[in-house]
Design a protein around this motif. Structure first.
Motif, mmCIF file in Angstrom:
data_model
loop_
_atom_site.group_PDB
_atom_site.id
_atom_site.type_symbol
_atom_site.label_atom_id
_atom_site.label_comp_id
_atom_site.label_asym_id
_atom_site.label_seq_id
_atom_site.Cartn_x
_atom_site.Cartn_y
_atom_site.Cartn_z
ATOM 1 N N UNK A 370 0.843 -1.195 0.000
ATOM 2 C CA UNK A 370 0.000 0.000 0.000
ATOM 3 C C UNK A 370 0.882 1.250 0.000
ATOM 4 N N UNK A 371 0.407 2.329 -0.629
ATOM 5 C CA UNK A 371 1.148 3.593 -0.512
ATOM 6 C C UNK A 371 1.275 3.948 0.973
ATOM 7 N N UNK A 372 2.475 4.283 1.407
ATOM 8 C CA UNK A 372 2.714 4.552 2.830
ATOM 9 C C UNK A 372 3.853 5.551 2.956
ATOM 10 N N UNK A 373 3.627 6.605 3.721
ATOM 11 C CA UNK A 373 4.667 7.601 3.952
ATOM 12 C C UNK A 373 5.000 7.644 5.440
ATOM 13 N N UNK A 374 6.082 8.320 5.777
ATOM 14 C CA UNK A 374 6.546 8.384 7.163
ATOM 15 C C UNK A 374 5.466 8.897 8.105
ATOM 16 N N UNK A 375 4.698 9.876 7.619
ATOM 17 C CA UNK A 375 3.669 10.489 8.461
ATOM 18 C C UNK A 375 2.605 9.469 8.869
ATOM 19 N N UNK A 376 2.308 8.504 7.985
ATOM 20 C CA UNK A 376 1.308 7.482 8.306
ATOM 21 C C UNK A 376 1.703 6.707 9.561
ATOM 22 N N UNK A 377 2.983 6.305 9.621
ATOM 23 C CA UNK A 377 3.462 5.531 10.766
ATOM 24 C C UNK A 377 3.635 6.421 11.990
ATOM 25 N N UNK A 378 4.158 7.629 11.779
ATOM 26 C CA UNK A 378 4.363 8.563 12.898
ATOM 27 C C UNK A 378 3.037 8.863 13.601
ATOM 28 N N UNK A 379 1.979 9.072 12.829
ATOM 29 C CA UNK A 379 0.660 9.345 13.408
ATOM 30 C C UNK A 379 0.129 8.128 14.165
ATOM 31 N N UNK A 380 0.394 6.957 13.617
ATOM 32 C CA UNK A 380 -0.122 5.725 14.221
ATOM 33 C C UNK A 380 0.494 5.469 15.590
ATOM 34 N N UNK A 381 1.800 5.743 15.731
ATOM 35 C CA UNK A 381 2.493 5.423 16.988
ATOM 36 C C UNK A 381 2.746 6.664 17.843
ATOM 37 N N UNK A 382 2.213 7.823 17.397
ATOM 38 C CA UNK A 382 2.366 9.077 18.151
ATOM 39 C C UNK A 382 3.828 9.424 18.419
ATOM 40 N N UNK A 383 4.620 9.337 17.381
ATOM 41 C CA UNK A 383 6.024 9.733 17.479
ATOM 42 C C UNK A 383 6.339 10.754 16.389
ATOM 43 N N UNK A 384 7.461 11.413 16.549
ATOM 44 C CA UNK A 384 7.874 12.403 15.573
ATOM 45 C C UNK A 384 8.267 11.734 14.268
ATOM 46 N N UNK A 385 8.014 12.405 13.144
ATOM 47 C CA UNK A 385 8.375 11.859 11.826
ATOM 48 C C UNK A 385 9.869 11.590 11.745
ATOM 49 N N UNK A 386 10.680 12.456 12.380
ATOM 50 C CA UNK A 386 12.134 12.276 12.334
ATOM 51 C C UNK A 386 12.548 10.971 13.003
ATOM 52 N N UNK A 387 11.828 10.566 14.053
ATOM 53 C CA UNK A 387 12.130 9.302 14.728
ATOM 54 C C UNK A 387 11.853 8.132 13.798
#
Length: 483
Positions: A370-387
């Motif tokens: 599936x199309x997936x960007x860093x922000x998708x995962x960052x939002x899911x786990x409540x962490x910063x995109x840089x992490x």
């Protein structure tokens, strides 16, 4: 006219502990042992051994559901992206009864192998020092790009050895006879010629190799641009089949003799950071066991601090001792906590990726990504995109169908004619298939590739086709042309 003014601004800087955590998050699996050893050496309050309540962290999830682990907030350590430029490589951790040690194979370095061959030349000490300077100028891909005039100056200033370009040329010629063939060349043309000359010596007067040498030495510009008609005219070749065989012989040469294909470089097997197994749709995600060092705070240091802390604080030296012991204890506690935070950050990130790409992890079918960007995962786990970026750009996972870098699972979305979003990776796959199936005598231009993709329902622009083609390391149509 200069003017002084005061400006007030609000900025956030990372503490030394936060910076160290970022570095620890990025430490490769193969190097974590070394990092822990360094900490053990400098901090006597830290020692190896199991804590009283060792935590075993394992994730199990089925049908996209994942059991959550202890909710630790890594954002306490990561405040902003000031340090997002740190290089990131693979890393991971997990303590399990089964010790999943991954092998690391080491070979002698390229320079060691070349110095061993240098011994067979029987040079006198002065010339051997000059030759070693030449060896030291060889870059990782096997080329010498530093000008010989500059190396003459290096020898004069650094070793007080007087020489000239002619002497360097003579020694360089001998070094260029070493293995791997093509080593110590100053450009690609010279590298190919060295290899071809060696083949001609081995095969004596071979017509194909002789023609290949003529092409590289006399028609190199035409060869790189695939202007085969010009080569035929320039070399007066009547047999097109001979040209084809000569071109084939050239393309089989090694353009980077110092690389892996040379077989003489330091090699390290890829060590996966995560291990994912699938049993009838039930996933078991763990961290590589090499990354769960058993560490604890030294009991003797804790007792020492308690004893000192209760004693008379008037003695200046005793105060300094108490301060020193406390600093070491705090540092040890922080390091142990940072290791646990690292484990938790990695697991939470990977857990979210597997949930997001659940269909892909079932059978490894790339079309299911599936199309997936860093922000998708960052939002899911409540962490910063840089992490998430640090983890995604530096880690890999072992699955039942191979090892994949985490960044493999991230891609932008492309709209199809039906309005459905598909992964850019899928589009690249189709693009590569189109190019593989093209007529190599008349390769497809980017415009024609764009039309072919649109005919298949992928609405992308020609410049996007060019971008994807370059990311796939596929040259333009002119350079894909074959006889």
């Amino acid at each position: 006219m200069q003017k002084l003014s005061l400006n007030q601004s609000l900025s956030q800087k990372l503490s030394p502990q936060q910076i160290q955590f970022i570095k620890l998050l990025q430490v490769p699996t193969a190097e974590l042992d070394t990092r822990v050893e360094e900490e053990l050496e400098i901090n006597p309050a830290l020692e190896e051994g199991r804590e009283e309540e060792p935590a075993q962290e394992r994730e199990e999830f089925e049908d996209g559901e994942v059991s959550s682990t202890e909710d630790l907030n890594v954002e306490d350590y990561l405040g902003d992206d000031d340090y997002s430029g740190y290089k990131m490589q693979g890393d991971g951790n997990y303590n399990d009864d089964e010790d999943r040690e991954m092998p690391v194979a080491m070979q002698a370095s390229l320079n060691d192998q070349l110095e061993a061959q240098l011994g067979f030349l029987g040079l006198e000490e002065r010339q051997e020092n000059i030759a070693k300077q030449l060896l030291g100028s060889i870059e990782s891909d096997g080329y010498i790009r530093r000008e010989l005039d500059a190396i003459v100056n290096d020898l004069a200033f650094a070793q007080n050895i007087e020489t000239d370009v002619d002497e360097l040329e003579e020694l360089l010629s001998q070094i260029q006879s070493f293995d791997p063939p093509g080593i110590a060349a100053r450009n690609l043309r010279e590298c190919l010629l060295i290899q071809l000359e060696k083949k001609r010596d081995d095969l004596e007067e071979d017509e194909i190799i002789t023609t290949a040498i003529d092409i590289v030495s006399l028609c190199f510009d035409e060869f790189t641009k695939k202007h085969y008609d010009k080569i035929i005219r320039k070399l007066n070749l009547e047999d097109e089949g001979l040209l084809k065989e000569a071109i084939s012989a050239i393309t089989k040469l090694n353009p980077k003799p110092g690389g892996i294909s040379g077989g003489l470089v330091k090699t390290q097997y890829l060590i996966p950071d995560f291990l994912l197994s699938n049993s009838n749709g039930k996933f078991d995600l763990t961290l590589n066991s090499r990354n769960a060092p058993e560490l604890r705070v030294s009991q003797s240091y804790s007792d020492m601090f308690s004893a000192y802390d209760k004693s008379d604080k008037k003695d200046k030296k005793l105060k300094e001792t108490v301060t020193f012991v406390k600093q070491k204890l705090d540092a040890a506690k922080w390091f142990i906590d940072a290791i646990k935070q690292r484990q938790n950050t990695l697991l939470r990130t990977m857990e979210s990726i597997v949930k997001f790409q659940y269909d892909f992890f079932q059978d490894g079918d790339e079309s299911k990504l599936r199309p997936m960007i860093l922000k998708d995962i960052a939002n899911e786990i409540n962490m910063d995109i840089s992490t998430v970026s640090r983890v995604a750009n530096s880690k890999s996972i072992q699955t039942d169908f191979g090892i994949f870098p985490l960044k493999y699972f991230f891609s932008e979305g492309i709209s199809t004619a039906s309005g459905e979003d598909v992964s850019s990776r899928e589009v690249k796959n189709v693009l590569a298939q189109l190019i593989d199936g093209e007529d190599k005598k008349k390769p497809l231009s980017d415009d024609k590739l764009e039309k072919s993709l649109k005919a298949k329902g992928y609405n992308i622009a020609r410049r996007t086709v060019a971008k994807y083609r370059e990311q796939l390391n596929i040259p333009v149509a002119r350079l894909r042309k074959e006889l």
